[in-house]
Design a protein around this motif. Structure first.
Motif, short mmCIF file in Angstrom:
data_model
loop_
_atom_site.label_atom_id
_atom_site.label_comp_id
_atom_site.label_asym_id
_atom_site.label_seq_id
_atom_site.Cartn_x
_atom_site.Cartn_y
_atom_site.Cartn_z
N GLY A 33 0.79 -1.23 0.00
CA GLY A 33 0.00 0.00 0.00
C GLY A 33 0.82 1.27 0.00
N THR A 34 2.05 1.19 -0.48
CA THR A 34 2.88 2.38 -0.60
C THR A 34 2.97 2.80 -2.07
OG1 THR A 34 4.23 1.97 1.37
CG2 THR A 34 5.25 3.28 -0.38
N PHE A 35 2.84 4.09 -2.30
CA PHE A 35 2.91 4.65 -3.65
C PHE A 35 4.27 5.31 -3.79
CE2 PHE A 35 1.04 7.99 -6.76
CZ PHE A 35 1.16 7.12 -7.84
N VAL A 66 10.97 10.96 1.58
CA VAL A 66 11.68 11.32 0.36
C VAL A 66 13.02 10.61 0.31
CG1 VAL A 66 12.71 13.25 -0.94
CG2 VAL A 66 10.55 13.59 0.28
N VAL A 67 13.37 10.14 -0.89
CA VAL A 67 14.73 9.66 -1.17
C VAL A 67 15.37 10.67 -2.11
CG1 VAL A 67 16.11 7.84 -2.23
CG2 VAL A 67 14.04 7.25 -0.93
N GLU A 68 16.47 11.26 -1.69
CA GLU A 68 17.19 12.22 -2.52
C GLU A 68 18.46 11.58 -3.05
OE1 GLU A 68 16.62 15.20 -3.57
OE2 GLU A 68 14.80 15.63 -2.45
N ALA A 105 17.97 0.04 -1.02
CA ALA A 105 18.80 0.38 0.14
C ALA A 105 18.25 1.62 0.85
CB ALA A 105 20.25 0.61 -0.29
N ALA A 106 17.81 2.60 0.07
CA ALA A 106 17.25 3.82 0.67
C ALA A 106 15.93 3.49 1.39
CB ALA A 106 17.02 4.87 -0.41
N LEU A 107 15.12 2.63 0.78
CA LEU A 107 13.85 2.27 1.40
C LEU A 107 14.09 1.48 2.69
CD1 LEU A 107 11.83 1.37 -1.83
CD2 LEU A 107 11.46 3.34 -0.33
N GLU A 108 15.13 0.69 2.68
CA GLU A 108 15.49 -0.03 3.91
C GLU A 108 15.79 0.98 5.03
OE1 GLU A 108 18.26 -3.27 3.43
OE2 GLU A 108 18.95 -3.11 5.51
N ILE A 126 3.42 7.57 0.84
CA ILE A 126 3.96 8.00 -0.45
C ILE A 126 5.45 8.26 -0.26
CG2 ILE A 126 3.94 9.79 -2.26
CD1 ILE A 126 1.01 10.25 -1.76
N VAL A 127 6.26 7.69 -1.12
CA VAL A 127 7.70 7.96 -1.10
C VAL A 127 8.09 8.59 -2.43
CG1 VAL A 127 10.02 7.01 -0.89
CG2 VAL A 127 8.13 6.00 0.43
N PHE A 128 8.58 9.82 -2.36
CA PHE A 128 9.13 10.47 -3.55
C PHE A 128 10.60 10.08 -3.69
CE2 PHE A 128 5.64 13.33 -2.37
CZ PHE A 128 4.94 13.34 -3.57
#
Lengths: 241, 241
Positions: A33-35, A66-68, A105-108, A126-128
Motif C-alpha cells: 500500500g505504498t505509492f 523522500v529519497v534524494e 537500500a534507501a527504502l530499507e 507516499i515515497v518520492f
C-alpha cells in the motif's frame, strides 16, 4: 578484453537484473500500500521544489518520505529535513542514475525492511524518489516506482522531447515546471506548450501532462489531485482480496 | 552472468580503451593545428546558442565546424546550417554521452580522414563538439578535445558544483550562461556567482570561469578571446619543430 560482443552481453544481463529487481520492489511496495513516485529530469529542472510543494499540498494524514539522490552532497536532504520531511540521501559517487538496488537500500533506511522488500503495514504512504539530475540515463533504469514522472522546465526549451525521446517515451506523467517564466516573454526563447504536448503524445500517447509553477501555484492542484488518486488506487487494490 | 567482478573488469577495459582513443585523436588534431572544443552541460543550458554566438564572434578567416550530438533529431544541425555553419549531427540512440570513437566518426565526416585520424593540413581550424545534454556522464568519457568546457545556466541553480563534482572537476573551463536572468531577481532562486566560483575552485583550482549572456553579450568577449588564444596556441605549437 574480448571486444564488443562480451560487453553487450554483460550490459544486457545488468539491465535484465535491474528489471527483475525493480519488478520485485514495485510489487512489494504496491502490495503493502505504498505509492512510490520516481522523479526524473535535468539538473535544476525543479525536482526538489516540486516535491516540497507537493508534500505540502497533499491531504494531512498521508505520511510522506523522500529519497534524494545526488552524485555527492546532502544539500537536498537538508532542504527536506528543514521542512520537517523525513529524507534519506543517496550519494552515488559518479553513478549517473538510480537503480532498484540503490532505491531498495534507501527504502530499507526508511524502515521498509531488508532491501526495501519487507512485509506488513508500510512505514510511509507516499515515497518520492528524486533521481539523479539526468534526462537520459534515468529513463533506462527502473527503480521499482509505482509512477515514473519526467520534469521539463521552461528554460530548457520546447525542443527536448524529440532530442531526448527515451525519457519522454518512458515516463507515465510529464510535469512542465517553471510556468511563471511565461511572464517574461523572450527570456528563455519560445516555449510552446502545445508543441511539447504534441511531440510527447506522438512518443507516448497515454502520458498525462501537467503545466505547473511552484512559484505561482498554477497547475499544482491538478498534479496533486492526480498523485493523490494514484495513491488511493494503490490503497484500494490492497484492500481487494 | 558471473556477477560484479566481471562487470567491473569490462567497464575498466571500456574506459581504458576510450582513454587511449581519445589520447590518439587529441594528439592527431593538435599535431595538425586543429583546436577541438568539447561543450558539456545539462539539456537546455545553452550549448547550441553559445556555439552560434562564439562562431560569429571569432575573427574572420578561422574556419569553424560543429559536431552536434543528440539522442535523436537533427534540430541543432539545422540551426547551425541555417547560420551557414558546417555541421555534422550525431544521433546516439539512447547513448548518454559521446566517446572518442563517435567523435572520430563525426570528424571523418568533416574531412579529417579515417576515424578523424588523417594527416596533413586540416579542413577546419576550430571544431566545436556539442556533447549530449548530460551533466554527469559526459564528464567521464574524453572525446579527444583540446579543451573540455562545462556550462552551467542561471536557472539550474548555484548548488550544482557540489552535487555534480565529477563534471566541475573535469572541465578546464566553466562558462556560466544566461547571466541576463539576473535582471529578474527572484525568478530562478538565488544564483551566487562568487559561491559557484568558490565551490568550483575547491574542486578544480586551475579552472577558468566566464560569466556570460548570449542575449546581452556580457562576458562573451573574454570567453571568445580565451578560445582564440587556445587556438593560436595550438597553431604556434604546430609551427615549432
Amino acid at each position: 578484453m574480448n571486444g564488443e560482443p562480451t560487453i553487450i552481453e554483460v550490459g544486457e544481463a545488468l539491465f535484465a537484473d535491474n528489471e527483475r529487481r525493480a519488478f520485485s520492489l514495485g510489487a512489494s511496495l504496491r502490495d503493502r500500500g505504498t505509492f512510490a513516485v520516481n522523479l526524473m529530469g535535468s539538473p535544476g529542472c525543479g525536482k526538489t521544489t516540486l516535491i516540497e510543494r507537493t508534500a505540502e499540498g497533499l491531504p494531512a494524514g498521508i505520511r510522506v518520505a523522500v529519497v534524494e539522490a545526488d552524485l555527492a552532497s546532502s544539500l537536498d536532504a537538508r532542504r527536506m529535513e528543514a521542512r520537517g520531511i523525513r529524507c534519506v540521501q543517496l550519494n552515488t559517487g559518479g553513478y549517473c542514475h538510480l537503480d532498484a538496488a540503490m532505491t531498495g537500500a534507501a527504502l530499507e533506511a526508511l524502515g521498509f525492511g531488508p532491501g526495501g522488500l519487507g512485509s506488513g503495514d508500510p512505514p510511509w504512504d507516499i515515497v518520492f524518489i528524486e533521481n539523479i539530475g539526468n534526462l537520459v540515463c534515468t529513463a533506462q533504469s527502473p527503480v521499482g516506482a509505482g509512477l515514473d514522472v519526467a520534469l521539463l522546465s521552461r528554460p530548457e526549451g520546447d525542443d527536448k522531447p524529440f532530442k531526448y525521446p527515451v525519457m519522454f517515451r518512458y515516463a507515465r506523467a510529464l510535469v512542465l515546471t517553471k510556468r511563471d517564466y511565461d511572464d517574461y516573454p523572450g527570456l528563455s526563447g519560445p516555449f510552446d506548450v502545445d508543441a511539447v504536448a504534441r511531440q510527447v503524445m506522438l512518443l507516448n500517447p497515454a502520458v498525462r501532462i501537467f503545466d505547473t509553477s511552484c512559484r505561482s501555484g498554477a497547475g499544482m492542484a491538478e498534479w496533486i489531485s492526480f498523485l493523490h488518486a494514484g495513491y488511493r488506487d494503490v490503497v484500494e487494490r490492497r484492500r481487494r482480496p
